[in-house]
Design a protein around this motif. Structure first.
Motif, PDB file in Angstrom:
ATOM      1  N   ARG A  33       0.879  -1.160  -0.065  1.00  0.00           N
ATOM      2  CA  ARG A  33      -0.229   0.111  -0.123  1.00  0.00           C
ATOM      3  C   ARG A  33       0.859   1.085   0.047  1.00  0.00           C
ATOM      4  N   PHE A  34       2.131   1.221   0.761  1.00  0.00           N
ATOM      5  CA  PHE A  34       2.843   2.353   0.727  1.00  0.00           C
ATOM      6  C   PHE A  34       3.488   2.578  -0.708  1.00  0.00           C
ATOM      7  N   ARG A  35       4.066   1.431  -1.037  1.00  0.00           N
ATOM      8  CA  ARG A  35       4.551   1.412  -2.463  1.00  0.00           C
ATOM      9  C   ARG A  35       3.700   2.174  -3.500  1.00  0.00           C
ATOM     10  N   ARG A  36       2.422   1.671  -3.500  1.00  0.00           N
ATOM     11  CA  ARG A  36       1.490   2.358  -4.361  1.00  0.00           C
ATOM     12  C   ARG A  36       0.992   3.634  -4.286  1.00  0.00           C
ATOM     13  N   ALA A  37       0.948   4.220  -2.957  1.00  0.00           N
ATOM     14  CA  ALA A  37       0.668   5.661  -2.547  1.00  0.00           C
ATOM     15  C   ALA A  37       1.892   6.171  -3.092  1.00  0.00           C
ATOM     16  N   VAL A  38       3.136   5.899  -2.921  1.00  0.00           N
ATOM     17  CA  VAL A  38       4.393   6.648  -3.378  1.00  0.00           C
ATOM     18  C   VAL A  38       4.427   6.863  -5.024  1.00  0.00           C
ATOM     19  N   GLY A  39       4.124   5.732  -5.381  1.00  0.00           N
ATOM     20  CA  GLY A  39       4.106   5.643  -6.880  1.00  0.00           C
ATOM     21  C   GLY A  39       3.132   6.524  -7.398  1.00  0.00           C
ATOM     22  N   GLU A  40       1.678   6.629  -7.141  1.00  0.00           N
ATOM     23  CA  GLU A  40       0.739   7.593  -7.435  1.00  0.00           C
ATOM     24  C   GLU A  40       1.115   9.070  -7.260  1.00  0.00           C
ATOM     25  N   ILE A  41       2.114   9.630  -6.337  1.00  0.00           N
ATOM     26  CA  ILE A  41       2.331  10.982  -6.211  1.00  0.00           C
ATOM     27  C   ILE A  41       3.028  11.260  -7.518  1.00  0.00           C
ATOM     28  N   PRO A  42       2.816  12.052  -8.347  1.00  0.00           N
ATOM     29  CA  PRO A  42       3.640  12.361  -9.486  1.00  0.00           C
ATOM     30  C   PRO A  42       4.990  13.313  -9.066  1.00  0.00           C
ATOM     31  N   PRO A  43       6.116  12.647  -9.514  1.00  0.00           N
ATOM     32  CA  PRO A  43       7.453  13.296  -9.114  1.00  0.00           C
ATOM     33  C   PRO A  43       7.513  14.729  -9.825  1.00  0.00           C
ATOM     34  N   ARG A  44       7.824  15.672  -9.206  1.00  0.00           N
ATOM     35  CA  ARG A  44       8.282  16.923  -9.964  1.00  0.00           C
ATOM     36  C   ARG A  44       9.681  17.240  -9.490  1.00  0.00           C
ATOM     37  N   ALA A  45      10.394  17.515 -10.409  1.00  0.00           N
ATOM     38  CA  ALA A  45      11.871  17.714 -10.240  1.00  0.00           C
ATOM     39  C   ALA A  45      12.118  18.888  -9.294  1.00  0.00           C
ATOM     40  N   GLY A  46      12.957  18.806  -8.150  1.00  0.00           N
ATOM     41  CA  GLY A  46      13.300  19.795  -7.135  1.00  0.00           C
ATOM     42  C   GLY A  46      12.227  19.899  -6.082  1.00  0.00           C
ATOM     43  N   VAL A  47      11.033  19.272  -6.376  1.00  0.00           N
ATOM     44  CA  VAL A  47       9.945  19.322  -5.410  1.00  0.00           C
ATOM     45  C   VAL A  47      10.154  18.089  -4.498  1.00  0.00           C
ATOM     46  N   PRO A  48      10.635  18.185  -3.188  1.00  0.00           N
ATOM     47  CA  PRO A  48      10.787  16.833  -2.495  1.00  0.00           C
ATOM     48  C   PRO A  48       9.332  16.277  -1.926  1.00  0.00           C
ATOM     49  N   LEU A  49       9.706  15.028  -1.586  1.00  0.00           N
ATOM     50  CA  LEU A  49       8.515  14.480  -1.131  1.00  0.00           C
ATOM     51  C   LEU A  49       9.021  14.419   0.404  1.00  0.00           C
ATOM     52  N   VAL A  50       8.200  14.601   1.364  1.00  0.00           N
ATOM     53  CA  VAL A  50       8.379  14.611   2.511  1.00  0.00           C
ATOM     54  C   VAL A  50       7.435  13.556   2.969  1.00  0.00           C
ATOM     55  N   LEU A  51       8.157  12.530   3.907  1.00  0.00           N
ATOM     56  CA  LEU A  51       7.450  11.550   4.773  1.00  0.00           C
ATOM     57  C   LEU A  51       7.321  12.020   6.062  1.00  0.00           C
ATOM     58  N   ASP A  52       6.030  12.239   6.563  1.00  0.00           N
ATOM     59  CA  ASP A  52       5.797  12.483   7.879  1.00  0.00           C
ATOM     60  C   ASP A  52       5.558  11.455   8.548  1.00  0.00           C
ATOM     61  N   MET A  53       6.770  10.709   9.469  1.00  0.00           N
ATOM     62  CA  MET A  53       6.717   9.686  10.210  1.00  0.00           C
ATOM     63  C   MET A  53       6.334   9.958  11.767  1.00  0.00           C
ATOM     64  N   SER A  54       5.611  10.967  12.067  1.00  0.00           N
ATOM     65  CA  SER A  54       5.644  11.453  13.515  1.00  0.00           C
ATOM     66  C   SER A  54       4.310  10.643  13.923  1.00  0.00           C
ATOM     67  N   ARG A  55       3.396   9.821  13.283  1.00  0.00           N
ATOM     68  CA  ARG A  55       2.429   8.979  13.644  1.00  0.00           C
ATOM     69  C   ARG A  55       2.673   7.672  13.252  1.00  0.00           C
ATOM     70  N   LEU A  56       3.794   7.373  12.883  1.00  0.00           N
ATOM     71  CA  LEU A  56       4.156   5.721  12.525  1.00  0.00           C
ATOM     72  C   LEU A  56       4.370   5.200  13.888  1.00  0.00           C
ATOM     73  N   GLY A  57       3.841   4.233  14.166  1.00  0.00           N
ATOM     74  CA  GLY A  57       4.129   3.497  15.314  1.00  0.00           C
ATOM     75  C   GLY A  57       5.088   2.383  15.227  1.00  0.00           C
ATOM     76  N   PHE A  58       5.160   1.501  14.049  1.00  0.00           N
ATOM     77  CA  PHE A  58       5.985   0.586  14.070  1.00  0.00           C
ATOM     78  C   PHE A  58       6.438   0.497  12.302  1.00  0.00           C
ATOM     79  N   CYS A  59       7.724   0.045  12.449  1.00  0.00           N
ATOM     80  CA  CYS A  59       8.469  -0.120  11.084  1.00  0.00           C
ATOM     81  C   CYS A  59       9.323  -1.196  11.074  1.00  0.00           C
TER      82      CYS A  59
END
Length: 114
Positions: A33-59
């Motif tokens: 699900r994470f991989r699909r979500a990241v793949g659905e975000i259109p990359p834009r050169a120079g515009v970073p993708l920020v992963l907000d992990m503040s509510r991630l309880g486990f990895c």
């Protein structure tokens, strides 16, 4: 929320970045699900993708692998992947695995454009 649930919320409105908020667990049960979500975000050169992990309880190790793969996809698209809101446990896991040398984790919330 079930133990292995992952809720992903995309914020395209942040100036200078796209923020993907992760809530729950990033593990072998939620990695697709994470991989699909990241793949659905259109990359834009120079515009970073920020992963907000503040509510991630486990990895787990599969989640760590997905973070590295997302980083590689972002670089291939001419942008970067930033980790924000990394807690002590996840930060320690990133350090133990050496992933902190590839991805620079930040404590606190996302700071787009920095």
């Amino acid at each position: 929320m079930p133990e292995h649930a992952l809720v992903l919320t995309v914020d395209h409105g942040s100036p200078g970045a796209v923020v993907l908020r992760l809530t729950g667990a990033l593990d072998h049960l939620t990695a697709d699900r994470f991989r699909r979500a990241v793949g659905e975000i259109p990359p834009r050169a120079g515009v970073p993708l920020v992963l907000d992990m503040s509510r991630l309880g486990f990895c787990d190790s599969v989640g760590i692998t997905e973070l590295v793969l997302a980083h590689r996809r972002a670089r291939a698209a001419g942008t970067s992947l930033l980790l924000a809101g990394v807690g002590r446990e996840l930060g320690h896991l990133l350090e133990l695995t050496g992933v902190d040398r590839v991805l620079t984790p930040r404590e606190g919330g996302p700071r787009p454009g920095t």
